[in-house]
Write an enzyme that holds these catalytic residues in place. Structure first.
Site, PDB file in Angstrom:
ATOM      1  N   ASP A  45       0.837  -1.203   0.000  1.00 50.94           N
ATOM      2  CA  ASP A  45       0.000   0.000   0.000  1.00 50.94           C
ATOM      3  C   ASP A  45       0.872   1.253   0.000  1.00 50.94           C
ATOM      4  O   ASP A  45       0.511   2.273  -0.589  1.00 50.94           O
ATOM      5  CB  ASP A  45      -0.922  -0.009   1.227  1.00 50.94           C
ATOM      6  CG  ASP A  45      -2.044  -1.026   1.073  1.00 50.94           C
ATOM      7  OD1 ASP A  45      -2.433  -1.313  -0.070  1.00 50.94           O
ATOM      8  OD2 ASP A  45      -2.522  -1.536   2.097  1.00 50.94           O
ATOM      9  N   GLY A  46       2.037   1.157   0.669  1.00 51.72           N
ATOM     10  CA  GLY A  46       2.981   2.281   0.675  1.00 51.72           C
ATOM     11  C   GLY A  46       3.449   2.614  -0.744  1.00 51.72           C
ATOM     12  O   GLY A  46       3.620   3.781  -1.087  1.00 51.72           O
ATOM     13  N   ASN A 120      -4.556   8.745   1.874  1.00 57.31           N
ATOM     14  CA  ASN A 120      -4.780   8.111   3.181  1.00 57.31           C
ATOM     15  C   ASN A 120      -5.204   9.135   4.227  1.00 57.31           C
ATOM     16  O   ASN A 120      -6.264   9.050   4.791  1.00 57.31           O
ATOM     17  CB  ASN A 120      -3.490   7.458   3.697  1.00 57.31           C
ATOM     18  CG  ASN A 120      -3.419   5.977   3.402  1.00 57.31           C
ATOM     19  OD1 ASN A 120      -4.342   5.404   2.835  1.00 57.31           O
ATOM     20  ND2 ASN A 120      -2.317   5.353   3.782  1.00 57.31           N
ATOM     21  N   GLU A 121      -4.319  10.089   4.467  1.00 57.86           N
ATOM     22  CA  GLU A 121      -4.606  11.050   5.523  1.00 57.86           C
ATOM     23  C   GLU A 121      -3.640  12.230   5.507  1.00 57.86           C
ATOM     24  O   GLU A 121      -2.576  12.196   4.886  1.00 57.86           O
ATOM     25  CB  GLU A 121      -4.569  10.417   6.922  1.00 57.86           C
ATOM     26  CG  GLU A 121      -3.206  10.106   7.510  1.00 57.86           C
ATOM     27  CD  GLU A 121      -2.555   8.883   6.936  1.00 57.86           C
ATOM     28  OE1 GLU A 121      -1.572   9.071   6.173  1.00 57.86           O
ATOM     29  OE2 GLU A 121      -2.966   7.766   7.208  1.00 57.86           O
ATOM     30  N   ARG A 146      -5.210  20.398  22.639  1.00 55.92           N
ATOM     31  CA  ARG A 146      -3.804  20.413  23.035  1.00 55.92           C
ATOM     32  C   ARG A 146      -3.375  18.955  23.162  1.00 55.92           C
ATOM     33  O   ARG A 146      -4.024  18.164  23.851  1.00 55.92           O
ATOM     34  CB  ARG A 146      -3.607  21.116  24.374  1.00 55.92           C
ATOM     35  CG  ARG A 146      -2.144  21.156  24.749  1.00 55.92           C
ATOM     36  CD  ARG A 146      -1.902  21.989  25.985  1.00 55.92           C
ATOM     37  NE  ARG A 146      -0.478  22.138  26.160  1.00 55.92           N
ATOM     38  CZ  ARG A 146       0.118  23.186  26.675  1.00 55.92           C
ATOM     39  NH1 ARG A 146      -0.590  24.213  27.062  1.00 55.92           N
ATOM     40  NH2 ARG A 146       1.409  23.233  26.806  1.00 55.92           N
ATOM     41  N   ASP A 148      -0.610  15.738  21.098  1.00 56.58           N
ATOM     42  CA  ASP A 148       0.452  15.424  20.136  1.00 56.58           C
ATOM     43  C   ASP A 148       0.091  15.850  18.717  1.00 56.58           C
ATOM     44  O   ASP A 148       0.953  16.306  17.960  1.00 56.58           O
ATOM     45  CB  ASP A 148       0.749  13.915  20.146  1.00 56.58           C
ATOM     46  CG  ASP A 148       1.540  13.506  21.379  1.00 56.58           C
ATOM     47  OD1 ASP A 148       1.831  14.384  22.203  1.00 56.58           O
ATOM     48  OD2 ASP A 148       1.856  12.317  21.505  1.00 56.58           O
ATOM     49  N   ALA A 183      -3.312  11.588  21.222  1.00 50.89           N
ATOM     50  CA  ALA A 183      -2.982  11.890  22.623  1.00 50.89           C
ATOM     51  C   ALA A 183      -3.367  13.305  23.043  1.00 50.89           C
ATOM     52  O   ALA A 183      -2.511  14.146  23.345  1.00 50.89           O
ATOM     53  CB  ALA A 183      -1.481  11.652  22.862  1.00 50.89           C
TER      54      ALA A 183
HETATM   55  P1  NAP Z   1       5.052   2.523   5.902  1.00 51.30           P
HETATM   56  O1  NAP Z   1       5.813   2.017   7.063  1.00 51.30           O
HETATM   57  O2  NAP Z   1       5.389   2.067   4.545  1.00 51.30           O
HETATM   58  O3  NAP Z   1       3.500   2.235   6.064  1.00 51.30           O
HETATM   59  C1  NAP Z   1       3.018   1.902   7.261  1.00 51.30           C
HETATM   60  C2  NAP Z   1       2.067   0.722   7.105  1.00 51.30           C
HETATM   61  O4  NAP Z   1       0.800   1.240   6.707  1.00 51.30           O
HETATM   62  C3  NAP Z   1       2.477  -0.306   6.050  1.00 51.30           C
HETATM   63  O5  NAP Z   1       2.309  -1.594   6.597  1.00 51.30           O
HETATM   64  C4  NAP Z   1       1.485  -0.071   4.919  1.00 51.30           C
HETATM   65  O6  NAP Z   1       1.174  -1.228   4.184  1.00 51.30           O
HETATM   66  C5  NAP Z   1       0.266   0.365   5.716  1.00 51.30           C
HETATM   67  N1  NAP Z   1      -0.746   1.098   4.961  1.00 51.30           N
HETATM   68  C6  NAP Z   1      -0.582   2.113   4.089  1.00 51.30           C
HETATM   69  N2  NAP Z   1      -1.778   2.525   3.651  1.00 51.30           N
HETATM   70  C7  NAP Z   1      -2.706   1.741   4.258  1.00 51.30           C
HETATM   71  C8  NAP Z   1      -4.114   1.684   4.213  1.00 51.30           C
HETATM   72  N3  NAP Z   1      -4.818   2.541   3.478  1.00 51.30           N
HETATM   73  N4  NAP Z   1      -4.747   0.771   4.986  1.00 51.30           N
HETATM   74  C9  NAP Z   1      -4.062  -0.084   5.762  1.00 51.30           C
HETATM   75  N5  NAP Z   1      -2.728  -0.086   5.849  1.00 51.30           N
HETATM   76  C10 NAP Z   1      -2.056   0.823   5.098  1.00 51.30           C
HETATM   77  O7  NAP Z   1       5.112   4.061   6.057  1.00 51.30           O
HETATM   78  P2  NAP Z   1       4.983   5.142   4.935  1.00 51.30           P
HETATM   79  O8  NAP Z   1       5.514   4.689   3.644  1.00 51.30           O
HETATM   80  O9  NAP Z   1       5.478   6.375   5.550  1.00 51.30           O
HETATM   81  O10 NAP Z   1       3.413   5.139   4.784  1.00 51.30           O
HETATM   82  C11 NAP Z   1       2.686   6.155   5.236  1.00 51.30           C
HETATM   83  C12 NAP Z   1       1.464   5.619   5.893  1.00 51.30           C
HETATM   84  O11 NAP Z   1       1.840   4.986   7.115  1.00 51.30           O
HETATM   85  C13 NAP Z   1       0.568   6.749   6.267  1.00 51.30           C
HETATM   86  O12 NAP Z   1      -0.309   7.071   5.250  1.00 51.30           O
HETATM   87  C14 NAP Z   1      -0.085   6.259   7.537  1.00 51.30           C
HETATM   88  O13 NAP Z   1      -1.397   5.797   7.284  1.00 51.30           O
HETATM   89  C15 NAP Z   1       0.751   5.095   8.010  1.00 51.30           C
HETATM   90  N6  NAP Z   1       1.210   5.379   9.355  1.00 51.30           N
HETATM   91  C16 NAP Z   1       0.727   4.607  10.347  1.00 51.30           C
HETATM   92  C17 NAP Z   1       1.091   4.856  11.663  1.00 51.30           C
HETATM   93  C18 NAP Z   1       0.507   4.001  12.736  1.00 51.30           C
HETATM   94  O14 NAP Z   1      -0.346   3.142  12.409  1.00 51.30           O
HETATM   95  N7  NAP Z   1       0.885   4.208  13.983  1.00 51.30           N
HETATM   96  C19 NAP Z   1       1.952   5.902  11.977  1.00 51.30           C
HETATM   97  C20 NAP Z   1       2.443   6.677  10.933  1.00 51.30           C
HETATM   98  C21 NAP Z   1       2.064   6.414   9.618  1.00 51.30           C
HETATM   99  P3  NAP Z   1       2.201  -1.928   3.150  1.00 51.30           P
HETATM  100  O15 NAP Z   1       3.116  -2.733   4.004  1.00 51.30           O
HETATM  101  O16 NAP Z   1       1.304  -2.755   2.297  1.00 51.30           O
HETATM  102  O17 NAP Z   1       2.917  -0.850   2.391  1.00 51.30           O
END
Ligand code: NAP
Length: 266
Positions: A45-46, A120-121, A146, A148, A183
């Site tokens: 998905d990334g 995504n967001e 207030r 994170d 948070a």
């Molecule tokens: P990344 O480490 O490649 O992505 C984080 C994880 O999010 C990967 O396992 C990815 O799946 C999964 N993912 C991405 N889009 C998704 C969706 N629509 N539904 C379910 N899982 C999804 O980090 P990155 O490349 O910076 O990706 C950015 C994304 O990471 C952001 O859009 C955000 O949603 C997510 N993120 C999550 C957290 C958290 O959950 N605590 C924190 C920060 C960011 P794949 O392994 O298939 O690529």
């Protein structure tokens, strides 16, 4: 039909990318990285997020297809051993085009205004201290935040960061944005709802920074830092992103497979 390929860059994804180009050549599909009709993302998905941002200026005229090289993805539904079948379908049938909502973010700073479209967001976080911001809904003050940070997610992004924060999973036919807190501090001065909020298409939210503070923003995986943010307006974008479906890929099956697993149902 013209196609482009974006891969994650690891050896399996690169190999699959090469294999796809060979197979597509035998079926008369035209490889065009500049002006494709279909963008094939190979990775996870990334990788699809990267492909989306690479072609963001052309999203009105193209559709995405995802091949996953790890676990089944939310955007990537084809398995590596199905490349032949995929090429066959791409060269013989018209896909069903599904269109998903995007988040439109207008970021006003003292030095300029920026528009972003997140798949995504959109995330904002304080860098040095907690972030302080007033949240308005439809022009009226809703709460004083207030904490994170705040995440504004699309329906397809609801299974990503939003879910980790306890937000709801939203079906992509519900054109909406979800506001989720990271948070939050709740006391007599700062009070927030605590639960996430789902805004319909015709509503909007403003986040107004209450002090000079360094803010880290993320549009999907792309991060930027600002120290002069004035306000941020978030709404459902008027444009959408398209995915080409050559077979059904029901959303709730994806949710079940990703988070519950088929085996646990037995
Ligand atoms: P990344 O480490 O490649 O992505 C984080 C994880 O999010 C990967 O396992 C990815 O799946 C999964 N993912 C991405 N889009 C998704 C969706 N629509 N539904 C379910 N899982 C999804 O980090 P990155 O490349 O910076 O990706 C950015 C994304 O990471 C952001 O859009 C955000 O949603 C997510 N993120 C999550 C957290 C958290 O959950 N605590 C924190 C920060 C960011 P794949 O392994 O298939 O690529």
């Amino acid at each position: 039909m013209k196609y482009a390929v974006i891969d994650r860059g690891d050896s399996l994804s690169k190999q699959l990318s090469q294999r796809f180009i060979e197979l597509a050549g035998t079926k008369g599909l035209q490889h065009d990285q500049q002006e494709p009709d279909i963008v094939l993302s190979i990775g996870g998905d990334g990788t699809l997020l990267q492909a989306y941002h690479h072609y963001i200026d052309q999203i009105d005229s193209l559709s995405f297809v995802g091949v996953h090289t790890g676990h089944l993805g939310f955007y990537a539904d084809w398995k590596p051993n199905e490349l032949e079948l995929l090429v066959d379908k791409m060269s013989t049938i018209e896909p069903t085009i599904v269109r998903y909502p995007l988040a439109h973010i207008e970021l006003v700073t003292k030095s300029g205004t920026y528009n972003y479209f997140a798949l995504n967001e959109f995330t904002l976080k304080g860098v040095d201290n907690t972030m302080v911001a007033q949240v308005n809904i439809n022009g009226e003050q809703f709460e004083m935040f207030r904490g994170d940070g705040i995440v504004i997610s699309t329906p397809t992004g609801s299974t990503a960061y939003n879910k980790s924060l306890g937000g709801s999973i939203v079906h992509p036919t519900i054109e909406s944005l979800q506001i989720t807190e990271i948070a939050s501090i709740n006391n007599i001065v700062y009070r927030t709802l605590g639960s996430s909020v789902l805004l319909p298409k015709h509503h909007y939210c403003d986040i107004i920074c209450m002090k000079q503070q360094r803010i880290q923003i993320h549009v999907d995986h792309i991060g930027k830092m600002f120290d002069d943010v004035v306000s941020i307006t978030c709404k459902v974008a008027s444009k959408k992103v398209s995915f080409a479906r050559y077979r059904p890929f029901p959303f709730w099956n994806r949710v079940r497979n990703a988070f519950i697993g088929v085996d646990s149902l037995k």
